[in-house]
Design an enzyme around this catalytic site. Structure first.
Site, short mmCIF file in Angstrom:
data_model
loop_
_atom_site.label_atom_id
_atom_site.label_comp_id
_atom_site.label_asym_id
_atom_site.label_seq_id
_atom_site.Cartn_x
_atom_site.Cartn_y
_atom_site.Cartn_z
N ASP A 10 0.87 -1.18 0.00
CA ASP A 10 0.00 0.00 0.00
C ASP A 10 0.91 1.23 0.00
O ASP A 10 1.67 1.44 0.95
CB ASP A 10 -0.86 -0.05 1.27
N GLY A 32 -9.70 4.81 -5.88
CA GLY A 32 -8.46 4.06 -6.01
C GLY A 32 -7.34 4.62 -5.15
O GLY A 32 -7.55 5.03 -4.00
N ASP A 34 -5.75 7.35 -5.39
CA ASP A 34 -5.95 8.78 -5.11
C ASP A 34 -6.75 8.96 -3.80
O ASP A 34 -6.34 9.72 -2.90
CB ASP A 34 -6.72 9.39 -6.30
P1 ADP Z 1 -6.04 5.14 -12.42
O1 ADP Z 1 -7.27 6.02 -12.37
O2 ADP Z 1 -4.80 5.88 -12.83
O3 ADP Z 1 -6.29 3.89 -13.20
P2 ADP Z 1 -6.40 3.71 -9.87
O4 ADP Z 1 -6.16 4.25 -8.51
O5 ADP Z 1 -7.79 3.32 -10.24
O6 ADP Z 1 -5.76 4.79 -10.88
O7 ADP Z 1 -5.49 2.43 -10.09
C1 ADP Z 1 -4.08 2.49 -10.31
C2 ADP Z 1 -3.42 1.33 -9.58
O8 ADP Z 1 -3.29 1.68 -8.19
C3 ADP Z 1 -4.21 0.02 -9.62
O9 ADP Z 1 -3.28 -1.05 -9.85
C4 ADP Z 1 -4.80 -0.07 -8.21
O10 ADP Z 1 -4.99 -1.42 -7.80
C5 ADP Z 1 -3.67 0.55 -7.42
N1 ADP Z 1 -3.95 0.99 -6.04
C6 ADP Z 1 -5.11 1.27 -5.44
N2 ADP Z 1 -4.91 1.61 -4.15
C7 ADP Z 1 -3.56 1.56 -3.94
C8 ADP Z 1 -2.69 1.78 -2.83
N3 ADP Z 1 -3.18 2.16 -1.65
N4 ADP Z 1 -1.35 1.61 -3.00
C9 ADP Z 1 -0.84 1.25 -4.20
N5 ADP Z 1 -1.59 1.03 -5.28
C10 ADP Z 1 -2.93 1.18 -5.15
#
Ligand code: ADP
Length: 171
Positions: A10, A32, A34
């Protein structure tokens, strides 16, 4: 010796000098990674983002990390996948490169990145991973401050895709 590591985790828990946020163009938070970054950083992050007036796809802007263990958050909106003929690959490269360049300009040593655009934005993972791996390695060849880049994968499937791309890059 510079290093590129692919880890499962994470990104909000990583004590890097900078973590990268796969943001949207408003920079005002989303789902996600963000959403997770904004929750962990606290409301000061949204306050700071409000002053930035958004960010174009492929560009990057920086704030402090507030309650995060990381000193900085670098916000970059990756491209939304629209079938592959809308400059998605170039825009994804720009997101990685502009984020890393911003980290370099702030003299960061360790930078953690998520898999930009492969979540809600639906960039195919098997195409995104080789692009990311290539750009990160080429950046590390010339960086002066950035010594370590961590690709922080949130699930095993994502980690495997980056490991495969890394193996292909090295062979
Ligand atoms: P985007 O809109 O750019 O596709 P997302 O957040 O939906 O961004 O997904 C981008 C990647 O980040 C995905 O592989 C998702 O599983 C991952 N993700 C989500 N939460 C976390 C986190 N806390 N730490 C790292 N990666 C994460």
């Amino acid at each position: 010796m510079k290093t590129f590591k692919i880890i499962l985790g994470d990104i909000t828990t990583i004590a890097a000098d900078a973590i990268v946020n796969a943001a949207n163009t408003t920079l005002l938070g989303g789902g996600g990674v963000d959403g997770a970054i904004h929750r962990a950083a606290g409301p000061e992050l949204l306050e700071a983002c409000r002053t930035l007036n958004g960010c174009a796809t492929g560009e990057a802007k920086i704030t402090l990390g507030y309650r995060l263990p990381a000193k900085y958050v670098i916000h970059t909106p990756g491209p939304i996948w629209q079938g592959g003929n809308h400059h998605e690959a170039r825009l994804l490269q720009n997101s990685y490169l502009n984020s890393l360049a911003l980290a370099e300009s702030r003299a960061c040593r360790v930078v953690a990145l998520p898999s930009i655009s492969t979540g809600v934005y639906h960039f195919p993972l098997d195409q995104a991973a080789p692009i990311a791996v290539r750009i990160i390695h080429s950046f590390l060849e010339t960086s002066e401050h950035v010594q370590e880049v961590l690709m922080v994968c949130f699930d095993e499937k994502t980690k495997q895709a980056y490991e495969k791309a890394e193996l292909a890059f090295r062979s």
